[in-house]
Design a protein around this motif. Structure first.
Motif, mmCIF file in Angstrom:
data_model
loop_
_atom_site.group_PDB
_atom_site.id
_atom_site.type_symbol
_atom_site.label_atom_id
_atom_site.label_comp_id
_atom_site.label_asym_id
_atom_site.label_seq_id
_atom_site.Cartn_x
_atom_site.Cartn_y
_atom_site.Cartn_z
ATOM 1 N N PHE A 109 -1.613 2.161 5.375
ATOM 2 C CA PHE A 109 -0.982 0.964 4.505
ATOM 3 C C PHE A 109 0.435 1.300 4.532
ATOM 4 N N GLN A 110 1.255 1.201 5.670
ATOM 5 C CA GLN A 110 2.739 1.366 5.718
ATOM 6 C C GLN A 110 3.380 0.105 5.324
ATOM 7 N N THR A 111 2.834 -0.889 5.975
ATOM 8 C CA THR A 111 3.463 -2.113 5.762
ATOM 9 C C THR A 111 2.459 -3.201 5.246
ATOM 10 N N LEU A 112 3.145 -4.337 4.683
ATOM 11 C CA LEU A 112 2.183 -5.472 4.130
ATOM 12 C C LEU A 112 1.229 -5.975 5.318
ATOM 13 N N ALA A 113 1.625 -6.019 6.431
ATOM 14 C CA ALA A 113 0.769 -6.466 7.356
ATOM 15 C C ALA A 113 -0.525 -5.766 7.377
ATOM 16 N N GLU A 114 -0.309 -4.228 7.287
ATOM 17 C CA GLU A 114 -1.391 -3.304 7.392
ATOM 18 C C GLU A 114 -2.428 -3.443 6.299
ATOM 19 N N ILE A 115 -1.629 -3.889 5.169
ATOM 20 C CA ILE A 115 -2.252 -3.725 3.776
ATOM 21 C C ILE A 115 -3.255 -5.193 3.818
ATOM 22 N N ASP A 116 -2.626 -6.103 4.226
ATOM 23 C CA ASP A 116 -3.176 -7.556 4.164
ATOM 24 C C ASP A 116 -4.066 -7.840 5.292
ATOM 25 N N ARG A 117 -5.331 -7.067 5.423
ATOM 26 C CA ARG A 117 -6.288 -7.530 6.450
ATOM 27 C C ARG A 117 -7.776 -7.250 5.954
ATOM 28 N N GLU A 118 -8.489 -7.971 6.529
ATOM 29 C CA GLU A 118 -9.993 -8.044 6.087
ATOM 30 C C GLU A 118 -10.486 -6.658 6.097
ATOM 31 N N GLY A 119 -11.319 -6.745 4.969
ATOM 32 C CA GLY A 119 -11.914 -5.147 5.042
ATOM 33 C C GLY A 119 -11.270 -4.135 4.023
ATOM 34 N N VAL A 120 -10.123 -4.749 3.381
ATOM 35 C CA VAL A 120 -9.257 -3.884 2.786
ATOM 36 C C VAL A 120 -9.392 -4.431 1.212
ATOM 37 N N THR A 121 -9.480 -3.849 0.497
ATOM 38 C CA THR A 121 -9.446 -4.385 -1.228
ATOM 39 C C THR A 121 -8.411 -3.683 -1.709
ATOM 40 N N VAL A 122 -7.424 -4.675 -2.208
ATOM 41 C CA VAL A 122 -6.153 -4.718 -2.803
ATOM 42 C C VAL A 122 -6.519 -4.851 -4.556
ATOM 43 N N ILE A 123 -6.135 -3.790 -5.291
ATOM 44 C CA ILE A 123 -6.444 -4.017 -6.905
ATOM 45 C C ILE A 123 -5.387 -4.154 -7.478
ATOM 46 N N VAL A 124 -5.225 -4.852 -8.625
ATOM 47 C CA VAL A 124 -3.894 -5.435 -9.445
ATOM 48 C C VAL A 124 -4.061 -5.775 -10.775
ATOM 49 N N ASN A 125 -3.300 -5.371 -11.679
ATOM 50 C CA ASN A 125 -3.599 -5.705 -12.920
ATOM 51 C C ASN A 125 -2.820 -7.214 -13.226
ATOM 52 N N PRO A 126 -3.526 -7.919 -14.013
ATOM 53 C CA PRO A 126 -3.329 -9.198 -14.066
ATOM 54 C C PRO A 126 -1.961 -9.591 -15.073
ATOM 55 N N GLY A 127 -1.494 -10.594 -15.130
ATOM 56 C CA GLY A 127 -0.368 -11.125 -15.783
ATOM 57 C C GLY A 127 1.133 -10.721 -15.693
ATOM 58 N N GLY A 128 1.480 -10.006 -14.788
ATOM 59 C CA GLY A 128 2.779 -9.450 -14.550
ATOM 60 C C GLY A 128 3.095 -9.644 -13.222
ATOM 61 N N THR A 129 4.479 -9.083 -12.771
ATOM 62 C CA THR A 129 4.900 -9.111 -11.258
ATOM 63 C C THR A 129 4.087 -8.448 -10.209
ATOM 64 N N ASN A 130 3.172 -7.641 -10.757
ATOM 65 C CA ASN A 130 2.259 -7.018 -9.672
ATOM 66 C C ASN A 130 1.197 -8.063 -9.154
ATOM 67 N N GLU A 131 0.659 -8.836 -9.987
ATOM 68 C CA GLU A 131 -0.241 -9.930 -9.660
ATOM 69 C C GLU A 131 0.581 -10.959 -8.958
ATOM 70 N N LYS A 132 1.902 -11.469 -9.548
ATOM 71 C CA LYS A 132 2.567 -12.351 -8.658
ATOM 72 C C LYS A 132 2.905 -12.136 -7.445
ATOM 73 N N PHE A 133 3.253 -10.766 -6.989
ATOM 74 C CA PHE A 133 3.723 -10.140 -5.904
ATOM 75 C C PHE A 133 2.256 -10.327 -4.881
ATOM 76 N N ALA A 134 1.024 -9.670 -5.565
ATOM 77 C CA ALA A 134 -0.071 -9.799 -4.559
ATOM 78 C C ALA A 134 -0.460 -11.057 -4.375
ATOM 79 N N ARG A 135 -0.435 -12.138 -5.287
ATOM 80 C CA ARG A 135 -0.769 -13.610 -4.884
ATOM 81 C C ARG A 135 -0.023 -14.196 -3.781
ATOM 82 N N ALA A 136 1.421 -13.979 -3.683
ATOM 83 C CA ALA A 136 2.086 -14.289 -2.972
ATOM 84 C C ALA A 136 1.980 -13.824 -1.421
ATOM 85 N N ASN A 137 1.635 -12.714 -1.425
ATOM 86 C CA ASN A 137 1.421 -11.845 -0.118
ATOM 87 C C ASN A 137 0.208 -11.407 0.378
#
Length: 231
Positions: A109-137
């Motif tokens: 998981f060194q890059t966004l491309a390596e993270i944003d793949r099928e079979g990977v589960t990305v967890i995020v807390n709602p309501g802040g900049t973490n969720e905003k970044f995750a939904r955008a990327n």
């Protein structure tokens, strides 16, 4: 704002209590952290008592606009969206979004491309900049919302999620506390953003806070508090 604080004899600091090293809940409903100490120093400077007001990332702006607290603290990122309804103090630090994962998976998981793949589960807390970044990327990986930021890293450690993208400063702290979790490239985050204190639209109050922060910087008080909580 200054008149209200002086008349009431109290400073109301809004904190989420779920974001190390800035603020978190300790036993017996006690708040600890870097910004708890900073809030205490501010209250002492103003000659009033500190009242901690519990807020949350989803309700942060609504609580400010409702006048529930005088200053929002606890690792708040400066964003254009927030600036539309509030003021910010001078910046406290610059940080950015970086991954944290199980150490055995860190190289995956060194890059966004390596993270944003099928079979990977990305967890995020709602309501802040973490969720905003995750939904955008994150468009291909599974995005899992976890409401309790205080326990979100347990989900990664237990294998129920693979990775979280949060502020680099938090990944460093969490990696020291959880055996088996590693901060991934925290010195080279995906983004750059400033953290500052969130304030109502009151120019005199912002001027007072900025002057206090400058004084804390000059006296070494800020450095002392930061070094206590951030190694």
């Amino acid at each position: 704002m200054l008149d209200r604080i002086e008349a009431s004899g109290e400073l109301r600091a809004g904190l989420t209590g779920d974001y190390k090293p800035f603020s978190w809940e300790a036993p017996e409903d006690r708040f600890e952290g870097l910004d708890v100490d900073m809030a205490k120093a501010l209250a002492e400077e103003l000659g009033v008592r500190l009242v901690i007001v519990r807020t949350s990332w989803p309700t942060l702006m609504d609580d400010l606009k409702a006048g529930k607290y005088d200053i929002g603290m606890g690792g708040i990122s400066v964003t254009e969206e927030r600036k539309a309804d509030a003021l910010f103090s001078i910046p406290l630090l610059t940080d950015g979004k970086a991954p944290i994962a199980r150490c055995e998976d860190a190289k995956r998981f060194q890059t966004l491309a390596e993270i944003d793949r099928e079979g990977v589960t990305v967890i995020v807390n709602p309501g802040g900049t973490n969720e905003k970044f995750a939904r955008a990327n994150i468009t291909r990986a599974t995005l899992l919302l976890h409401k309790d930021n205080a326990t979100i890293f347990e989900e990664i450690a237990a294998g129920r999620a693979d990775v979280m993208i949060t502020d680099a400063i938090e990944t460093r702290i969490v990696a020291r506390e959880y055996d088996g979790l590693c901060a991934v490239n925290p010195d080279a985050p995906f983004t750059q953003s400033e953290k500052a204190y969130l304030l109502p639209r009151d120019g005199a109050w912002k001027t007072r806070i900025d002057a206090w922060l400058a004084q804390m910087e000059e006296s070494g008080g800020k450095v002392e508090i930061f070094e206590k909580w951030v190694e």
